[in-house]
Scaffold this active site. Structure first.
Site, PDB file in Angstrom:
ATOM      1  N   LYS A 274      79.470  79.256 -26.105  1.00  0.00           N
ATOM      2  CA  LYS A 274      78.931  80.434 -25.424  1.00  0.00           C
ATOM      3  C   LYS A 274      77.426  80.271 -25.225  1.00  0.00           C
ATOM      4  O   LYS A 274      76.772  79.576 -25.987  1.00  0.00           O
ATOM      5  CB  LYS A 274      79.156  81.674 -26.299  1.00  0.00           C
ATOM      6  CG  LYS A 274      80.573  82.233 -26.299  1.00  0.00           C
ATOM      7  CD  LYS A 274      80.642  83.489 -27.145  1.00  0.00           C
ATOM      8  CE  LYS A 274      82.055  84.034 -27.231  1.00  0.00           C
ATOM      9  NZ  LYS A 274      82.595  84.515 -25.955  1.00  0.00           N
ATOM     10  N   ARG A 348      93.505  84.816 -28.541  1.00  0.00           N
ATOM     11  CA  ARG A 348      94.940  84.823 -28.235  1.00  0.00           C
ATOM     12  C   ARG A 348      95.676  83.732 -28.997  1.00  0.00           C
ATOM     13  O   ARG A 348      96.858  83.851 -29.280  1.00  0.00           O
ATOM     14  CB  ARG A 348      95.142  84.726 -26.713  1.00  0.00           C
ATOM     15  CG  ARG A 348      94.592  83.478 -26.093  1.00  0.00           C
ATOM     16  CD  ARG A 348      94.357  83.637 -24.600  1.00  0.00           C
ATOM     17  NE  ARG A 348      93.191  84.483 -24.302  1.00  0.00           N
ATOM     18  CZ  ARG A 348      92.797  84.821 -23.085  1.00  0.00           C
ATOM     19  NH1 ARG A 348      93.460  84.392 -22.025  1.00  0.00           N
ATOM     20  NH2 ARG A 348      91.736  85.587 -22.920  1.00  0.00           N
TER      21      ARG A 348
HETATM   22  N1  BES Z   1      85.410  87.199 -28.421  1.00  0.00           N
HETATM   23  C1  BES Z   1      85.444  86.962 -27.031  1.00  0.00           C
HETATM   24  C2  BES Z   1      85.508  88.247 -26.203  1.00  0.00           C
HETATM   25  C3  BES Z   1      84.356  89.189 -26.351  1.00  0.00           C
HETATM   26  C4  BES Z   1      83.272  89.115 -25.495  1.00  0.00           C
HETATM   27  C5  BES Z   1      84.373  90.187 -27.298  1.00  0.00           C
HETATM   28  C6  BES Z   1      82.212  89.982 -25.616  1.00  0.00           C
HETATM   29  C7  BES Z   1      83.317  91.084 -27.433  1.00  0.00           C
HETATM   30  C8  BES Z   1      82.238  90.976 -26.583  1.00  0.00           C
HETATM   31  C9  BES Z   1      86.646  86.099 -26.669  1.00  0.00           C
HETATM   32  O1  BES Z   1      87.074  85.210 -27.635  1.00  0.00           O
HETATM   33  C10 BES Z   1      86.277  85.316 -25.451  1.00  0.00           C
HETATM   34  O2  BES Z   1      85.373  84.541 -25.542  1.00  0.00           O
HETATM   35  N2  BES Z   1      86.990  85.523 -24.357  1.00  0.00           N
HETATM   36  C11 BES Z   1      86.766  84.823 -23.162  1.00  0.00           C
HETATM   37  C12 BES Z   1      88.109  84.531 -22.542  1.00  0.00           C
HETATM   38  C13 BES Z   1      88.063  83.562 -21.409  1.00  0.00           C
HETATM   39  C14 BES Z   1      87.599  82.207 -21.894  1.00  0.00           C
HETATM   40  C15 BES Z   1      89.433  83.470 -20.813  1.00  0.00           C
HETATM   41  C16 BES Z   1      85.900  85.690 -22.240  1.00  0.00           C
HETATM   42  O3  BES Z   1      86.016  86.912 -22.286  1.00  0.00           O
HETATM   43  O4  BES Z   1      85.108  85.143 -21.520  1.00  0.00           O
HETATM   44 ZN    ZN Z   2      85.999  83.370 -27.561  1.00  0.00          ZN
END
Ligand code: BES
Ligand code: ZN
Ligand code: ZN
Length: 492
Positions: A274, A348
Site C-alpha cells: 500500500k 477475503r
Molecule cells: N484492509 C483493506 C481495506 C480497507 C481500506 C479497510 C481502507 C479500511 C480502510 C483491504 O484488505 C484491501 O486492501 N482491499 C483492497 C481490495 C482490492 C485489492 C481488491 C482495496 O480496497 O483496495
Molecule cells: Zn489489504
C-alpha cells in the site's frame, strides 16, 4: 463509570448534577422536569421563554439550584421534536450530558430516563439507550500517554432515577443490557485503537482466553496449515508476528450462528504494498475480529439461549521474502483454489478459511464482518456499513437489528454478471479483478463461493470501523461497529 438505578423522587437526588429534559418547541415542561422546575421557582420555564432552552437535540443548559434542591446543579438536555424521538436520539442526548458533565467536572450524575413519556419509547430500551449513549459518550482512548491532564477527567457515577416502582424492574433490565453492550463496544474500540505492535494475533488470543463461559481454541499457523487452511496460511507466511486462528464457542451443541471476523492486525498490503499515506490506519484491519470477540464476551455474560461460534483468523499482512506473491495459486480449507491477483485482497483469503471452518462445524447461519474494501468507503462513506449475502431473511434481520442499535446497514447487490470478472484461467477463482469495478460486491461474491449452501451474510465495515471526525455519541477513532447489532440480534 458506575451505573445504578434508584427508586424515588428527583427531589431527593443528591450529587453534582441532576439531568432532566425538554422537547423542542414546548412551552412548559412536563413530568420530572416540571417537578424540578417548580422547586426551582419556575427557572426552567423562564429559560424556555427567553429562548435559552430550545429543546434542540443534544442542547445542554445548566441551571444552578441555589440550595433549592439537593443536587448541586440541574442540567436540561434537549431531546429534539417529541414526534421524532428515537432510541438513537436517546443515545445522542445521553452522550451530550456526559460530555457536559465532563466539562464541568461533575463526578456524580443523576438522570431520569429520556423519552419513555411523550417520546413514546418503551421503558426498557429507553433505559438501555440512556446507558449505551452515556457509556459510549464517556469513552476516550487513553493509549499510552504518560502525562495525564484535565481531559482525563471521568464521570464516576450515573444514577438513573425513577419514581414509579412498577418501572424499576424494566429499567434495571435495560440498564444491565446497556452496560454489557457499552462495555463490549468500548473494549472493541480499545482493541481497534490499539497499535499493531501491541494488538497482535497473540494478544487477541489472550483476550479471547479471558472470556468466561466459553470454550476457546487457538490454532497456530503450522497447525492451521496442516489442517488445510492454505488460504489463511498464504497471507500469514510473510510476517514474523505469529498468526493465530481463534475459535470461541458459546453454548452446548451445534452452533446456530457463526460469526467470522477479519483479524488482520496490520495490513501493509503485502507484496502489493500500500502507499505510505495513512498506512498507520491499517492497524484497524482487525475491527471485524474485535467486534466478534466482544460480541462473544457479551453473549456469554448475558447467558443468551443460542449456540454461537466466533471465528477469528488473525494475522498481519506484510511484504517479505517469504510473502505470497501476485500470480501465486493457493488451496484452501474448502479444497477450492485461489489465484492471487493482489496480495492486498488478503481479507477475503483469511475469511474464506474462516467461513469454511464454520461450515465444517455445521453452522446454519454464517455472518462475516470485515474491513474488506476501500470501495465500500467510496460507496457508503462512514455512516453505513455494506451488507450482502445469499439469504434475504438473515440480511433483513441484521438490518433491523442494526436499525434498533443505531448502526446503519445498507444492502449492496451480489450481481451474477460480475462473477465473470473473478474467473481465473489457472484456479477456481481470483482474489481480485483487474477491472476495479463494484469492489464491495466482488469481495462479497468471492466469499459467497465459500459460504456454499449455508445461509450467509457479509458485512463490510471498512468505512464505519473508524471515524476521522466525531459524530453524535461516537468520538474520533474506533467505533466498535457491529458489536451492538450482533448483541441485539442474538438477544432477541
Ligand atoms: N484492509 C483493506 C481495506 C480497507 C481500506 C479497510 C481502507 C479500511 C480502510 C483491504 O484488505 C484491501 O486492501 N482491499 C483492497 C481490495 C482490492 C485489492 C481488491 C482495496 O480496497 O483496495
Ligand atoms: Zn489489504
Ligand atoms: Zn485488509
Amino acid at each position: 463509570m458506575k451505573i445504578k438505578v434508584s427508586e424515588g423522587s428527583v427531589l431527593n437526588v443528591k450529587g453534582d448534577l441532576l439531568v432532566v429534559n425538554a422537547f423542542e418547541g414546548i412551552k412548559k415542561p412536563g413530568g420530572a422536569t416540571a417537578v424540578v422546575d417548580k422547586k426551582l421557582s419556575g427557572a426552567i420555564i423562564e429559560l424556555i421563554k427567553s429562548g435559552e432552552i430550545t429543546g434542540k437535540l443534544g442542547e445542554v443548559n445548566l441551571v444552578h439550584t441555589q440550595g433549592k434542591l439537593l443536587a448541586k446543579q440541574v442540567l436540561v438536555v434537549g431531546l429534539g421534536k417529541a414526534g421524532e424521538f428515537t432510541l438513537d436520539r436517546a443515545r445522542i442526548a445521553a452522550a451530550a450530558v456526559v460530555a457536559e458533565a465532563k466539562r464541568i467536572k461533575a463526578k456524580k450524575v443523576a438522570s431520569i430516563v429520556h423519552g419513555a413519556g411523550v417520546g413514546g419509547l418503551d421503558i426498557k430500551p429507553a433505559a438501555q439507550a440512556l446507558v449505551e449513549g452515556g457509556m459510549l459518550g464517556a469513552y476516550r482512548y487513553n493509549g499510552y500517554i504518560t502525562v495525564k491532564d484535565d481531559s482525563f477527567f471521568e464521570v464516576e457515577e450515573l444514577n438513573i432515577v425513577e419514581q414509579d416502582a412498577k418501572k424499576i424492574g424494566q429499567i434495571k433490565a435495560g440498564v444491565r443490557l446497556g452496560q454489557v453492550v457499552g462495555e463490549s463496544v468500548n473494549n472493541a474500540r480499545d482493541l481497534v485503537n490499539g497499535p499493531a505492535n501491541r494488538v497482535t494475533p497473540t494478544y487477541l488470543a489472550a483476550c479471547a482466553k479471558k472470556i468466561t463461559g466459553v470454550k476457546v481454541k487457538v490454532i497456530g499457523l503450522a497447525e492451521a496449515r496442516k489442517m488445510g487452511m492454505e488460504s489463511f496460511y498464504s497471507v500469514s507466511k510473510g510476517s514474523k508476528e505469529p498468526a493465530k486462528f481463534i475459535v470461541i464457542r458459546y453454548g452446548k451443541g451445534k452452533p446456530e450462528y457463526g460469526l467470522v471476523g477479519k483479524g488482520v492486525t496490520f495490513d501493509a498490503g503485502g507484496i502489493s504494498l500500500k502507499p505510505s499515506r495513512k498506512l498507520w490506519e491499517m492497524k484497524i484491519d482487525m475491527s471485524g475480529a474485535a467486534a466478534v470477540l466482544e460480541t462473544m464476551r457479551a453473549i456469554s455474560k448475558l447467558k443468551v439461549r443460542k449456540n454461537v461460534v466466533g471465528i477469528l483468523p488473525c494475522t498481519e499482512n506484510m511484504p517479505d521474502g517469504e510473502a505470497q506473491k501476485p500470480g501465486d495459486v493457493v488451496g484452501s480449507l474448502s479444497g477450492k483454489t485461489i489465484e492471487i491477483i493482489s496480495t492486498d485482497a488478503e481479507g477475503r483469503m483469511v475469511l474464506a478459511d474462516g467461513i469454511t471452518y464454520a461450515r465444517k462445524l455445521g453452522v446454519k447461519k454464517i455472518i462475516d464482518v470485515a474491513t474488506l474494501t476501500g470501495a465500500c468507503i467510496s460507496a457508503l462513506g462512514d455512516a453505513a456499513s455494506g451488507i450482502m449475502g445469499n439469504d434475504q431473511q438473515l440480511i433483513d434481520q441484521l438490518v433491523e437489528a442494526g436499525r434498533e442499535s443505531g448502526e446503519k446497514l445498507w444492502q449492496l447487490p451480489l450481481l451474477e454478471e460480475y462473477k465473470d470478472y473473478s474467473k481465473s484461467k489457472v484456479a477456481d477463482i481470483k482474489n481480485a479483478t483487474e477491472q476495479g469495478m463494484a469492489g464491495p460486491s466482488i469481495g462479497g461474491l468471492f466469499l459467497q463461493l465459500f459460504a456454499e449452501n449455508a445461509a450467509w451474510a457479509h458485512i463490510d465495515i471498512a468505512g464505519t470501523a473508524f471515524l476521522g471526525k466525531e459524530r453524535g455519541y461516537l468520538s474520533y477513532g474506533a467505533t466498535g461497529v457491529m458489536v451492538r447489532t450482533f448483541i441485539n440480534l442474538l438477544t432477541r
